[in-house]
Enzyme design. Sequence first.
Site, PDB file in Angstrom:
ATOM      1  N   GLN A  54       0.811  -1.212   0.000  1.00  0.00           N
ATOM      2  CA  GLN A  54       0.000   0.000   0.000  1.00  0.00           C
ATOM      3  C   GLN A  54       0.850   1.270   0.000  1.00  0.00           C
ATOM      4  O   GLN A  54       0.317   2.374   0.028  1.00  0.00           O
ATOM      5  CB  GLN A  54      -0.926  -0.002   1.219  1.00  0.00           C
ATOM      6  CG  GLN A  54      -1.950  -1.124   1.188  1.00  0.00           C
ATOM      7  CD  GLN A  54      -2.771  -1.207   2.468  1.00  0.00           C
ATOM      8  OE1 GLN A  54      -2.590  -0.423   3.389  1.00  0.00           O
ATOM      9  NE2 GLN A  54      -3.669  -2.169   2.523  1.00  0.00           N
ATOM     10  N   HIS A 119      -0.941   0.026   5.611  1.00  0.00           N
ATOM     11  CA  HIS A 119      -1.439   0.949   6.633  1.00  0.00           C
ATOM     12  C   HIS A 119      -0.493   2.129   6.890  1.00  0.00           C
ATOM     13  O   HIS A 119      -0.157   2.432   8.023  1.00  0.00           O
ATOM     14  CB  HIS A 119      -1.737   0.205   7.939  1.00  0.00           C
ATOM     15  CG  HIS A 119      -2.809  -0.829   7.805  1.00  0.00           C
ATOM     16  ND1 HIS A 119      -3.407  -1.415   8.884  1.00  0.00           N
ATOM     17  CD2 HIS A 119      -3.399  -1.373   6.706  1.00  0.00           C
ATOM     18  CE1 HIS A 119      -4.309  -2.295   8.465  1.00  0.00           C
ATOM     19  NE2 HIS A 119      -4.314  -2.280   7.145  1.00  0.00           N
ATOM     20  N   GLU A 215     -14.881   2.785   9.257  1.00  0.00           N
ATOM     21  CA  GLU A 215     -15.414   3.838  10.101  1.00  0.00           C
ATOM     22  C   GLU A 215     -15.431   5.169   9.376  1.00  0.00           C
ATOM     23  O   GLU A 215     -14.551   5.474   8.583  1.00  0.00           O
ATOM     24  CB  GLU A 215     -14.553   4.014  11.369  1.00  0.00           C
ATOM     25  CG  GLU A 215     -14.625   2.868  12.344  1.00  0.00           C
ATOM     26  CD  GLU A 215     -13.825   3.149  13.605  1.00  0.00           C
ATOM     27  OE1 GLU A 215     -13.644   2.222  14.403  1.00  0.00           O
ATOM     28  OE2 GLU A 215     -13.375   4.312  13.797  1.00  0.00           O
TER      29      GLU A 215
END
Length: 217
Positions: A54, A119, A215
């Site tokens: 990522q 992340h 979220e």
Amino acid sequence: VEVVADLEAPWAMTFLPDGRMLITEKAGQLLLLSADGKQRKTIMGTPPVMSEGQGGLMDVVLHPRFAENRLVYFSYSEAAGQDMGVVLARGVFTDGDAPSLKNVETLFRAPKYDTTTVHFSGRIAFSGDGKLFFTSGDRQQWDRFQRTSPQDIKILSGKVLRLNDDGTPATGNPLVERGGDPAIWSYGHRNLLGLAFDASGNLWEQEMGPLGGDELN
């Protein structure tokens, strides 16, 4: 369908005052596109990027006073040996036939580098008072029971940071009196991939999580 631009893994974009676009590509290219997308130039001067998993060249945002100082803020993942971490940097945009970023400087470097390729987060947003908000991902350094990094207020992983525009911690952050790092504005996050202020000055943050754990805060 009219193709405006053919891009390779674009990660973020922002508009210059004249309608042209700055676009990051994951592999490390920072592009300058005309408003109609038909003309493009590669902006030179960006640091080496480690584009694995990522990681890569990530967000790009203009300083609120860009018309005066020409500052462009960006984030990327870099390598340190076999390890990787997220970096917040800025440079002075120089226009012309060969556009570039001059005087590039690092404002924030993640406190923990490791071989994990996920992340990083790296989103950037400026508040109305000129403070810089930056997301530092958890780098998957947690477990179901201890959640060590995101919940530890002395560690900058899994946090939203509130900084001055030079990367130093802004005054008035909420965890200082509890012994927390002075840069932390909120904690307990995972992979923070969306960050934006609305017209009323509220900050919206979006993060990804497993098993329905996404979220919007």
